[in-house]
Design a protein around this motif. Structure first.
Motif, mmCIF file in Angstrom:
data_model
loop_
_atom_site.group_PDB
_atom_site.id
_atom_site.type_symbol
_atom_site.label_atom_id
_atom_site.label_comp_id
_atom_site.label_asym_id
_atom_site.label_seq_id
_atom_site.Cartn_x
_atom_site.Cartn_y
_atom_site.Cartn_z
ATOM 1 N N SER B 124 0.886 -1.299 0.144
ATOM 2 C CA SER B 124 0.179 0.027 0.175
ATOM 3 C C SER B 124 0.814 1.071 0.110
ATOM 4 O O SER B 124 2.007 1.318 0.590
ATOM 5 N N ILE B 126 1.003 5.617 -0.140
ATOM 6 C CA ILE B 126 0.405 7.096 0.071
ATOM 7 C C ILE B 126 1.204 8.066 -0.734
ATOM 8 O O ILE B 126 2.315 7.996 -0.226
ATOM 9 N N HIS B 135 -4.178 13.503 0.413
ATOM 10 C CA HIS B 135 -3.135 12.470 0.188
ATOM 11 C C HIS B 135 -3.996 11.588 -0.940
ATOM 12 O O HIS B 135 -5.306 11.210 -0.868
ATOM 13 N N ALA B 136 -2.981 10.758 -1.319
ATOM 14 C CA ALA B 136 -3.570 9.816 -2.583
ATOM 15 C C ALA B 136 -3.163 8.361 -2.140
ATOM 16 O O ALA B 136 -1.956 8.298 -2.000
ATOM 17 N N TYR B 137 -4.126 7.569 -2.221
ATOM 18 C CA TYR B 137 -3.718 6.182 -1.877
ATOM 19 C C TYR B 137 -3.432 5.284 -3.229
ATOM 20 O O TYR B 137 -4.392 5.429 -4.318
ATOM 21 N N ARG B 139 -1.485 1.421 -4.763
ATOM 22 C CA ARG B 139 -0.895 0.259 -4.390
ATOM 23 C C ARG B 139 0.134 -0.227 -5.493
ATOM 24 O O ARG B 139 -0.133 0.054 -6.735
ATOM 25 N N VAL B 154 -8.681 -6.742 -5.888
ATOM 26 C CA VAL B 154 -8.642 -5.239 -5.953
ATOM 27 C C VAL B 154 -8.353 -4.900 -7.397
ATOM 28 O O VAL B 154 -8.701 -4.064 -8.081
ATOM 29 N N PHE B 193 -5.633 5.679 -8.426
ATOM 30 C CA PHE B 193 -5.862 5.997 -6.999
ATOM 31 C C PHE B 193 -6.873 5.387 -6.461
ATOM 32 O O PHE B 193 -7.944 5.496 -7.319
ATOM 33 N N PHE B 194 -7.125 5.016 -5.424
ATOM 34 C CA PHE B 194 -8.120 4.420 -4.900
ATOM 35 C C PHE B 194 -8.824 5.368 -3.735
ATOM 36 O O PHE B 194 -8.250 5.937 -3.130
ATOM 37 N N ASP B 195 -10.318 5.220 -3.772
ATOM 38 C CA ASP B 195 -11.054 5.588 -2.491
ATOM 39 C C ASP B 195 -11.126 4.554 -1.621
ATOM 40 O O ASP B 195 -11.819 3.543 -1.673
ATOM 41 N N VAL B 196 -9.853 4.489 -0.730
ATOM 42 C CA VAL B 196 -9.843 3.383 0.376
ATOM 43 C C VAL B 196 -11.035 3.405 1.366
ATOM 44 O O VAL B 196 -11.327 4.600 1.969
#
Lengths: 237, 196
Positions: B124, B126, B135-137, B139, B154, B193-196
């Protein structure tokens, strides 16, 4: 793995990646992602995060009035900042690492790339950290940071602020933000602050507190921080 | 839900002495840096390298990257990991992009194991930066895990034509398996980028 997922990031509280305003935060234009975020179901990778405790910080880490001293005391108005770290459900967040960094009283960062010609204070470093106690409470001492100019637009000045970085209980609860001071006339002019949806902005302005103020020593400010909370609504699956 | 989330703000250009002090030569200990493992950490020792690029393809030299990963057996150093954590490996890394001549971030770590049934090995990540108000997530997945990647829950939610942005390519030139993971903040090859 039975850990309950966190509520989503509340985009009515956070600034958007690219500031849509013509007179907004200019450097977001080429840096903020523009494609929609891909939603994912939180897995153990997001529901875990680094674990901290009181042994994670050194004795002087939470006292910025002392941790940079060389030959005297730092200049400026001493402050004490305290508050609670909670989640959206109102639960205290213990053992949360808080890292802070800020400009000195003259508005100058010790960072090598800061070109502002205000003076460096040889006795002020401006970085520190603390960990929340069992009730989610934190506390650190510092010097009130000065305002400083920046290049976003002509005659742009950042309001007085302290940068905060928090982990919370999981990688999903990570938060980096800035704490501002009440009554600062620069807040209304600051595109970073006003990039936050209007209803959420005041959450970043600390409250002055005479009760927190330490007699003959430091002015007190209270700044509570709310991290994402676990989703308490029952899941169908 | 009683309380509202505290808004995010950019990490700004001056985070280095607070968040990555040792890397940048400041007199404060770092809570995490680019050395995520030590010599005795179990598993395959690997290096992750990459750059952060803006919408014009310019490298970003004032970004900060954090990674969080499982150990070689897929265990997270966290009490919620029911398999019991590996106390020798925290799995947290943090690097600014401002000290490398090419503005790269670099992590020396171990290749993570699969953290859950059906999950491909991944790290993971950031991204924080001046100019990034929140911030942007994302992987990191591994190019040499094609079979596991193909069934990862995912990755399978990512449109097929964008999956490549999450897969680090491998070279072994430096003697240690090195995975290259460039992060494109914008543009045709914008990283997912994910919306975690």
């Amino acid at each position: 793995m039975t850990s309950t997922p966190f509520r989503p990031r509340d985009w009515s509280s956070h600034p958007s990646f690219v500031d849509p305003r013509a007179d907004g935060y200019r450097s977001s234009a080429l840096r903020g992602p523009t494609k929609p975020l891909v939603p994912i179901r939180q897995s153990i990778s997001e529901l875990t995060g680094p674990v901290y405790g009181h042994d994670s910080v050194g004795e002087l880490d939470g006292d910025l009035t002392r941790n940079g001293r060389r030959n005297g005391e730092p200049l400026g108005e001493r402050i004490v900042v305290t508050g609670r770290v909670l989640d959206e459900n109102g639960r205290p967040q213990p053992n949360t690492l808080i890292e802070v960094w800020q400009a000195n009283a003259a508005g100058r960062y010790i960072h090598k790339v800061d070109q502002h010609d205000a003076p460096i204070d040889p006795n002020f470093f401006g970085g520190g950290r603390c960990v929340t106690d069992g009730e989610g409470r934190y506390r650190f001492h510092s010097i009130k940071p000065g305002a400083y100019p920046w290049g976003n637009h002509p005659n742009a000045w950042r309001p007085n602020h302290i940068h905060f970085s928090l982990f919370g209980p999981a990688f999903a609860t990570r938060l980096v933000t800035q704490m501002y001071f009440p009554g600062d006339p620069l807040l209304a002019l600051d595109p970073i602050f006003s990039g936050i949806p209007e209803a959420a902005r005041e959450r970043l302005v600390a409250d002055f507190s005479i009760d927190v103020t330490e007699q003959d020593f430091a002015l007190g400010y209270v700044f509570d921080i709310v991290l994402r909370g676990r989703d308490t609504t029952p899941m169908e699956d | 839900m009683a309380l509202k989330q505290t808004p995010s703000q950019t990490v700004g250009p001056f985070f280095a002495y607070g968040l990555t002090p040792e890397q940048y030569g400041y007199d404060l200990t770092s809570v995490a840096d680019g050395m995520v493992r030590d010599d005795s950490t179990a598993g395959t020792h690997i290096r992750i390298e990459g750059r952060v690029l803006d919408g014009q393809g310019e490298v970003v030299s004032d970004a900060m990257i954090e990674i969080w990963q499982a150990d070689a057996q897929g265990r997270y150093a966290h009490p919620d990991d029911p398999r019991g954590s590996n106390a020798d490996f925290t799995g947290l890394g943090r690097q600014g992009t401002g000290t490398d001549p090419q503005s790269r971030f670099r992590f020396d770590t171990v290749k993570p194991g699969s953290a859950a049934e059906g999950s491909a090995p991944h790290i993971s990540l950031i991204v924080f930066a001046r100019g990034l108000p929140s911030h942007a997530y994302t992987r990191i997945y591994f190019a040499d895990e094609a079979a596991a990647n193909a069934t990862d829950p995912v990755l399978s939610q990512v449109p097929a034509e964008r999956r490549e942005t999450l897969i680090a390519s491998r070279t072994d030139e430096s003697g240690v398996p090195t995975y290259c993971f460039d992060i494109h903040l914008q543009g045709n090859s914008e990283t997912v980028f994910f919306d975690v």
